[in-house]
Design an enzyme around this catalytic site. Structure first.
Site, PDB file in Angstrom:
ATOM      1  N   LYS A  30       0.828  -1.209   0.000  1.00 16.12           N
ATOM      2  CA  LYS A  30       0.000   0.000   0.000  1.00 16.12           C
ATOM      3  C   LYS A  30       0.869   1.268   0.000  1.00 16.12           C
ATOM      4  O   LYS A  30       2.088   1.199   0.278  1.00 16.12           O
ATOM      5  CB  LYS A  30      -0.923  -0.038   1.223  1.00 16.12           C
ATOM      6  CG  LYS A  30      -1.924  -1.205   1.174  1.00 16.12           C
ATOM      7  CD  LYS A  30      -2.914  -1.132   2.332  1.00 16.12           C
ATOM      8  CE  LYS A  30      -3.924  -2.264   2.264  1.00 16.12           C
ATOM      9  NZ  LYS A  30      -4.952  -2.161   3.337  1.00 16.12           N
ATOM     10  N   TYR A  70     -12.483  -1.688  -3.487  1.00 20.46           N
ATOM     11  CA  TYR A  70     -13.003  -1.886  -2.125  1.00 20.46           C
ATOM     12  C   TYR A  70     -14.529  -1.764  -2.067  1.00 20.46           C
ATOM     13  O   TYR A  70     -15.085  -1.473  -1.003  1.00 20.46           O
ATOM     14  CB  TYR A  70     -12.343  -0.892  -1.167  1.00 20.46           C
ATOM     15  CG  TYR A  70     -10.932  -1.275  -0.775  1.00 20.46           C
ATOM     16  CD1 TYR A  70     -10.686  -2.393   0.040  1.00 20.46           C
ATOM     17  CD2 TYR A  70      -9.841  -0.547  -1.197  1.00 20.46           C
ATOM     18  CE1 TYR A  70      -9.394  -2.757   0.405  1.00 20.46           C
ATOM     19  CE2 TYR A  70      -8.541  -0.895  -0.826  1.00 20.46           C
ATOM     20  CZ  TYR A  70      -8.333  -2.006  -0.023  1.00 20.46           C
ATOM     21  OH  TYR A  70      -7.055  -2.363   0.352  1.00 20.46           O
ATOM     22  N   PHE A  78     -15.374   3.931   7.151  1.00 19.14           N
ATOM     23  CA  PHE A  78     -14.048   4.369   6.715  1.00 19.14           C
ATOM     24  C   PHE A  78     -13.855   4.297   5.204  1.00 19.14           C
ATOM     25  O   PHE A  78     -12.749   4.553   4.713  1.00 19.14           O
ATOM     26  CB  PHE A  78     -12.965   3.544   7.425  1.00 19.14           C
ATOM     27  CG  PHE A  78     -13.088   2.054   7.229  1.00 19.14           C
ATOM     28  CD1 PHE A  78     -12.630   1.438   6.083  1.00 19.14           C
ATOM     29  CD2 PHE A  78     -13.663   1.263   8.213  1.00 19.14           C
ATOM     30  CE1 PHE A  78     -12.729   0.072   5.900  1.00 19.14           C
ATOM     31  CE2 PHE A  78     -13.783  -0.116   8.043  1.00 19.14           C
ATOM     32  CZ  PHE A  78     -13.313  -0.702   6.883  1.00 19.14           C
ATOM     33  N   ARG A 106      -2.365 -14.559   4.653  1.00 16.43           N
ATOM     34  CA  ARG A 106      -3.015 -13.821   5.756  1.00 16.43           C
ATOM     35  C   ARG A 106      -2.214 -14.007   7.060  1.00 16.43           C
ATOM     36  O   ARG A 106      -2.092 -13.081   7.856  1.00 16.43           O
ATOM     37  CB  ARG A 106      -4.462 -14.293   5.947  1.00 16.43           C
ATOM     38  CG  ARG A 106      -5.410 -14.036   4.767  1.00 16.43           C
ATOM     39  CD  ARG A 106      -5.767 -12.601   4.529  1.00 16.43           C
ATOM     40  NE  ARG A 106      -6.328 -11.918   5.668  1.00 16.43           N
ATOM     41  CZ  ARG A 106      -7.056 -10.799   5.584  1.00 16.43           C
ATOM     42  NH1 ARG A 106      -7.324 -10.256   4.386  1.00 16.43           N
ATOM     43  NH2 ARG A 106      -7.514 -10.205   6.650  1.00 16.43           N
ATOM     44  N   THR A 112      -5.477  -7.008  10.697  1.00 15.95           N
ATOM     45  CA  THR A 112      -5.746  -5.722  10.028  1.00 15.95           C
ATOM     46  C   THR A 112      -5.161  -4.563  10.827  1.00 15.95           C
ATOM     47  O   THR A 112      -4.524  -3.666  10.266  1.00 15.95           O
ATOM     48  CB  THR A 112      -7.273  -5.526   9.889  1.00 15.95           C
ATOM     49  OG1 THR A 112      -7.823  -6.675   9.250  1.00 15.95           O
ATOM     50  CG2 THR A 112      -7.602  -4.272   9.106  1.00 15.95           C
ATOM     51  N   ARG A 123       2.590  -6.714   8.808  1.00 18.53           N
ATOM     52  CA  ARG A 123       1.903  -5.528   9.346  1.00 18.53           C
ATOM     53  C   ARG A 123       2.513  -5.089  10.684  1.00 18.53           C
ATOM     54  O   ARG A 123       2.617  -3.891  10.951  1.00 18.53           O
ATOM     55  CB  ARG A 123       0.400  -5.813   9.464  1.00 18.53           C
ATOM     56  CG  ARG A 123      -0.309  -5.683   8.095  1.00 18.53           C
ATOM     57  CD  ARG A 123      -1.718  -6.187   8.115  1.00 18.53           C
ATOM     58  NE  ARG A 123      -2.469  -5.776   6.931  1.00 18.53           N
ATOM     59  CZ  ARG A 123      -3.654  -6.272   6.608  1.00 18.53           C
ATOM     60  NH1 ARG A 123      -4.231  -7.202   7.353  1.00 18.53           N
ATOM     61  NH2 ARG A 123      -4.282  -5.849   5.526  1.00 18.53           N
ATOM     62  N   ASN A 133      -1.966   0.138   6.623  1.00 13.70           N
ATOM     63  CA  ASN A 133      -1.449  -1.097   7.215  1.00 13.70           C
ATOM     64  C   ASN A 133      -0.568  -1.918   6.264  1.00 13.70           C
ATOM     65  O   ASN A 133      -0.546  -3.135   6.322  1.00 13.70           O
ATOM     66  CB  ASN A 133      -2.586  -1.923   7.814  1.00 13.70           C
ATOM     67  CG  ASN A 133      -3.622  -2.317   6.794  1.00 13.70           C
ATOM     68  OD1 ASN A 133      -3.498  -1.995   5.617  1.00 13.70           O
ATOM     69  ND2 ASN A 133      -4.643  -3.034   7.235  1.00 13.70           N
ATOM     70  N   GLU A 147      -9.471 -10.124  -7.763  1.00 14.22           N
ATOM     71  CA  GLU A 147      -8.549  -9.010  -7.513  1.00 14.22           C
ATOM     72  C   GLU A 147      -7.329  -9.083  -8.435  1.00 14.22           C
ATOM     73  O   GLU A 147      -6.849  -8.059  -8.920  1.00 14.22           O
ATOM     74  CB  GLU A 147      -8.127  -9.025  -6.047  1.00 14.22           C
ATOM     75  CG  GLU A 147      -9.282  -8.651  -5.123  1.00 14.22           C
ATOM     76  CD  GLU A 147      -9.010  -8.921  -3.637  1.00 14.22           C
ATOM     77  OE1 GLU A 147      -9.926  -8.660  -2.838  1.00 14.22           O
ATOM     78  OE2 GLU A 147      -7.905  -9.390  -3.293  1.00 14.22           O
TER      79      GLU A 147
END
Ligand code: IDP
Ligand code: MG
Length: 158
Positions: A30, A70, A78, A106, A112, A123, A133, A147
């Protein structure tokens, strides 16, 4: 006999295809992690954890395209901030391959909210906040395929 042989070949082809699909996941590094110069360190962790890079692209989402990505979170409080954040800088999009790819990835990235992430997870090491994150990770085989094709054509996957 010929019919039987063809049937077996077709069955085994579709089995192999299904098996491959379940071994892929999709991630993005990100904007916070990219801008902090952590793309290389994160990609190294991903490869050292046994994931093979199937596709990689440095790109930037518009707010509209972030909103499409998203879409499932549209009703969350959010959502607007998330779309603004995800379009605030470049992202490194990747398709990854490994046995049990979705669940294992994951585990590698952690919770998260980095405050709740296990020590040693991506993370925990690199995230700045619950929003910024560091990385995305698909939550199912089905979403991993959706995706991945949001960012990559078939000829960009190896
Ligand atoms: P995930 O990325 O761990 O699957 P999701 O619940 O799918 O988490 O949320 C998608 C993304 O939305 C998160 O990675 C994070 O960037 C952002 N997000 C999730 N929860 C919050 C929140 O409570 N406040 C702000 N941003 C959030
Ligand atoms: Mg999610």
């Amino acid at each position: 006999m010929i019919f039987g042989a063809n049937f077996a070949a077709e069955t085994s082809k579709s089995f192999i295809f299904t098996d491959m699909a379940t071994n892929r996941t999709f991630t993005m590094i990100k904007p916070d992690a990219y801008l902090a110069g952590n793309s290389g360190a994160i990609t190294k962790m991903i490869e050292e954890a046994g994931f093979r890079l199937v596709a990689v692209k440095l790109t930037k989402l518009s707010a509209e395209r972030a909103g499409q990505f998203y879409e499932v979170h549209r009703e969350r409080s959010f959502y607007g901030e998330l779309c603004a954040y995800m379009s605030s800088g470049p992202v490194v999009a990747m398709i990854l391959e490994k046995d049990n790819a979705v669940a294992d990835f994951r585990t590698l990235i952690g919770a998260t909210n980095p405050a709740n992430a296990e020590p040693g997870t991506i993370r925990k090491l690199f995230a700045k906040s619950i929003e910024a994150n560091a990385v995305h990770g698909s939550d199912s085989d089905e979403n991993a395929a959706i995706e991945g094709s949001f960012f990559f054509s078939g000829t960009e996957q190896f």
